[in-house]
Design an enzyme around this catalytic site. Structure first.
Site, PDB file in Angstrom:
ATOM      1  N   GLU A 102       0.812  -1.200   0.000  1.00  8.46           N
ATOM      2  CA  GLU A 102       0.000   0.000   0.000  1.00  8.46           C
ATOM      3  C   GLU A 102       0.858   1.268   0.000  1.00  8.46           C
ATOM      4  O   GLU A 102       0.557   2.226  -0.697  1.00  8.46           O
ATOM      5  CB  GLU A 102      -0.910  -0.014   1.240  1.00  8.46           C
ATOM      6  CG  GLU A 102      -1.829   1.170   1.384  1.00  8.46           C
ATOM      7  CD  GLU A 102      -3.023   1.115   0.435  1.00  8.46           C
ATOM      8  OE1 GLU A 102      -3.257   0.060  -0.161  1.00  8.46           O
ATOM      9  OE2 GLU A 102      -3.698   2.148   0.298  1.00  8.46           O
ATOM     10  N   ASP A 103       1.928   1.251   0.761  1.00  9.41           N
ATOM     11  CA  ASP A 103       2.621   2.506   1.045  1.00  9.41           C
ATOM     12  C   ASP A 103       4.030   2.628   0.478  1.00  9.41           C
ATOM     13  O   ASP A 103       4.676   3.647   0.687  1.00  9.41           O
ATOM     14  CB  ASP A 103       2.734   2.692   2.568  1.00  9.41           C
ATOM     15  CG  ASP A 103       1.376   2.880   3.205  1.00  9.41           C
ATOM     16  OD1 ASP A 103       0.467   3.316   2.486  1.00  9.41           O
ATOM     17  OD2 ASP A 103       1.227   2.578   4.393  1.00  9.41           O
TER      18      ASP A 103
END
Ligand code: MN
Length: 754
Positions: A102-103
């Site tokens: 996600e990051d």
């Protein structure tokens, strides 16, 4: 958003909650984690976990949390929580890797290559779960919650990782802005804590609840915490002395393995619920402190119970046998409340080791004690519950109802009812015979004609209670189906959706006709005037929202109750006003539409000038636009308009004289014209200075013209206020009546006759 605490908007707003004992006191590093893993009885692949850590550390390099700490602190803490829950190597690795895709720049493929397919699937599951916002647009909530449950049904470890993630985010929530704290706390309290509860993971549920509660109502939190602090030493000494007495007594008996006796403190939110929901005072809560006895076998549980009741006087009606009838989240124990020294009541819980592990770790115990202690059956039971919740959502088109239903279905306060064969069925409180029938089998539900409880015939809307034996009587007629009225009787969403889907399938034609008719009625009532050819366009959004391909599907859905008109009408009305101009132009006149007399056969004519003097409003019932009305042809004064409920009309109907009835004719309001019509309201309130002022203030703020008003005190200390006002219709009248009702001291607000 994968991690709410990632934002750089750091703002130290509140201190960390006191008494959060679960939060680790010692600083967590990879070496403390590694040491913990080595100290465990369980086999872990430490090198895999270490390389997951290295990977995550590299991926998140340079990122910081709101607290200012390096980002890696978060995945490390999540892995630690998962380790405490006893999860397996892969799950711990995913705890470390859960925010990577996600990051950071790394992809799922990178993770798959390095850690294998299993880890990659779990990371993918958590990433997807994190992308589902719960509280965005209201209509989306149900879909999102449904997606969360679906994600959980594929691999429950995804949900356990999410819960661990949420615990750490909650522990560090004070670094976020207040607005975010509240939203995340609310989401945790409404969705994640109930899920943890249903999965039986008490440790997680208690911590999530206490942390959310702290942010949602810090005042109440501190108050309870404070009360618990007073006399804490005294109470602890009391519990300690009880434990000593019990241990001494149990030593005299033979046990396969020495029983464990421990004290326990109820969670702050648990106490809050008892005080504020069950309206108990702090003194009435007997299980703030409890003693727990853990033994080896079920037989020993009952033996200990006997000994306890011999040692201490039990309180009547406080004994609960959750061993023979487990709670719906599969919790098992014996509970009893007894009187100790100086008649101080306290609770004793008695359970076996297996029950204890299940009670504390729930579904997670499956991984914690893989060898034998938790059977495959139990895992199946958990999954069956998850599937049931998801299935029961599939036929409901009304999203708001789904959110409510999930919360209901997640409610732990269940009853347990037996089948004649002795199987126990758990249902939410308030469930009826029909709910029970549908839980046993869909077909049994459809064919239900009666029910027997403990051998006696009961009505179908009978509310079942724990311990009752329920038998369902079914029809042999293959064409037999449910009754539409059952929708108003059943308690479970499951039964509701099964009944609806029966009607959906069996009576499509009727549903379309009923639904269309209902919609027309509602449109009329709401003054939505559109040619039918425009409906599809006008309703396009709603068709999409309720998964209807055609207007007919939409009608059918209204017809079987899948779409509740009362829910969608306010929105439709707003849209109509926005897109097609104002709903009512106050300068116009509202007039009834009077159909021409039957002989003319031409349908409705519109009378749009009040000067025509063709009709007048009857004084006896004072009809207002919005009321259902009926007209009476007077001799020489045109048509007088009455409400359908008017006593004059109702008694004429009873007399049913054909000559007289011929003079009554159906009339309806139009909205092409409007005038303000005088009507009367009557308010009864506790008499006080300023009451009349408060009422008239509301009226004048709402631009209501007062023609006349009066007030007087009644003998019982109340006051009565009457006013004659001019309003455009019932909508406006009921709106101001609602406002008046909210005034301090107001008891009733009625529409008064002259
Ligand atoms: Mn996270």
């Amino acid at each position: 958003m994968a991690d709410e605490n990632k934002t750089s908007m750091a703002k130290q707003s509140e201190p960390v909650p006191k008494g959060m004992q679960n939060a680790p006191t010692q600083e967590l590093t990879i070496s403390t984690l590694a040491k913990k893993i080595l100290d465990m009885d369980k086999q872990y692949d430490l090198s895999k976990i270490l390389s997951a850590y290295q990977f995550a550390k590299k991926a998140h390099a340079g990122q910081k949390r709101s607290s200012g700490e390096p980002y890696i602190i978060h995945p490390l803490a999540v892995a630690d929580i998962l380790l405490d829950l006893g999860m397996d190597t892969d799950t711990i690795c995913v705890g470390l890797l859960h925010d990577v895709v996600e990051d950071t720049q790394y992809t799922l493929d990178d993770i798959r290559k390095k850690f294998g397919q299993d880890v990659a699937i779990l990371v993918d599951g958590v990433t997807k779960l994190n992308r589902i916002p719960i509280f965005d647009k209201e209509q989306q909530q149900a879909n999102n919650v449904r997606k969360i449950l679906l994600a959980m049904s594929h691999d429950i470890r995804v949900m356990i990782i999410k819960l661990a993630d949420r615990i750490h985010n909650m522990r560090t929530l004070h670094f976020l802005p207040l607005e975010k704290q509240r939203r995340i706390a609310l989401e945790t309290m409404n969705i994640y804590a109930p899920i943890a509860h249903r999965l039986g993971i008490r440790t997680v549920k208690d911590e999530l609840e206490d942390l959310s509660f702290y942010y949602l109502d810090s005042f109440a939190y501190s108050e309870i915490e404070h009360i618990m602090e007073i006399k804490k030493d005294e109470r602890e000494a009391f519990i300690e002395s009880i434990k000593v007495r019990i241990r001494k007594r149990l030593e005299e008996e033979y046990f396969a393995k020495e029983p464990i006796i421990e004290g326990r403190v109820k969670s702050i939110y648990g106490i809050y619920k008892k005080i504020y929901i069950n309206h108990k005072s702090m003194d009435e809560i007997y299980d703030k402190y409890a003693v727990r006895v853990i033994v080896s076998t079920v037989a020993e549980c009952y033996m200990v119970l006997g000994i306890m009741h011999d040692m201490f006087r039990p309180l009547p009606n406080r004994f609960k046998d959750y061993i023979s009838t487990p709670k719906s989240n599969m919790y098992q124990s014996l509970h009893t409340t007894v009187l100790g020294r100086e008649s101080i009541p306290f609770e004793i819980q008695i359970r076996t080791w297996n029950m204890h592990v299940s009670a504390e770790y729930g579904i997670a115990a499956h991984w914690k004690y893989k060898e034998g202690i938790q059977g495959k059956d139990k895992m199946e039971e958990w999954l069956a519950w998850v599937r049931r919740v998801i299935e029961s959502q599939q036929t409901s088109d009304d999203v708001e109802e789904i959110v409510r239903a999930i919360k209901n279905d997640l409610s732990p306060e269940d009853i347990v009812v037996m089948t004649p064969r002795g199987d126990s069925i758990s249902l939410p409180v308030g469930s009826t015979v029909i709910d029970f029938a549908y839980r046993i089998h869909t077909e049994i539900g459809h064919k239900t004609v009666g029910g027997k409880v403990d051998g006696k015939m009961v009505p179908l809307d009978y509310e079942l209670k724990t311990g009752e034996i329920c038998e369902i009587l079914t029809s042999k007629d293959p064409g037999k189906g449910p009754n539409r009225a059952w929708l108003g009787i059943v308690r479970t969403n499951e039964a509701k959706s099964k009944i609806r889907s029966w009607f959906k399938k069996e009576c499509r034609e009727e549903n379309i006709a009923t639904g269309k008719n209902n919609l027309e009625q509602e449109f009329k009532r709401a003054h939505i005037r559109l040619p039918e050819s425009d409906w599809e366009m006008f309703l396009a959004d709603d068709l999409k929202r309720h998964n209807c391909a055609t207007l007919e599907d939409f009608y059918a859905s209204i017809g079987y109750g899948g779409i509740m008109l009362s829910k969608i009408m306010p929105r439709l009305k707003d849209r109509y006003v926005k897109e097609y101009g104002s709903e009512e132009e106050p300068e116009n006149l509202v007039t009834p539409v009077v159909p021409q007399h039957e002989s003319s056969g031409k349908g409705y004519i519109v009378l749009d000038k009040i000067d025509d003097c063709v009709f007048k409003f009857a004084q006896c019932c004072n009809p207002l636009p919005g009321d259902d009305i009926v007209g009476f042809i007077t001799r020489g004064h045109g048509i007088s308009v009455h409400t359908v409920n008017c006593v004059n009309y109702q008694s004429a109907r009873k007399r049913n004289d054909p000559d007289e009835m011929a003079r009554w004719l159906p009339v309806q309001w139009t909205n092409n014209a409007s005038t303000l019509i005088p009507t009367n309201i009557e308010v009864i309130a506790v008499d006080r200075v300023g009451l009349v002022f408060d009422i008239t203030k509301i009226l004048s703020e709402s631009h209501i013209q007062i023609l006349h008003s009066s007030s007087r005190s009644l003998r019982n200390g109340n006051a009565i206020f009457e006013a004659s006002v001019r309003v455009a219709g019932t909508d406006q009248l009921y709106t101001i009546m609602d406002k008046v009702r909210k005034i301090h001291g107001v008891i009733t607000v009625e529409r008064a006759k002259k």
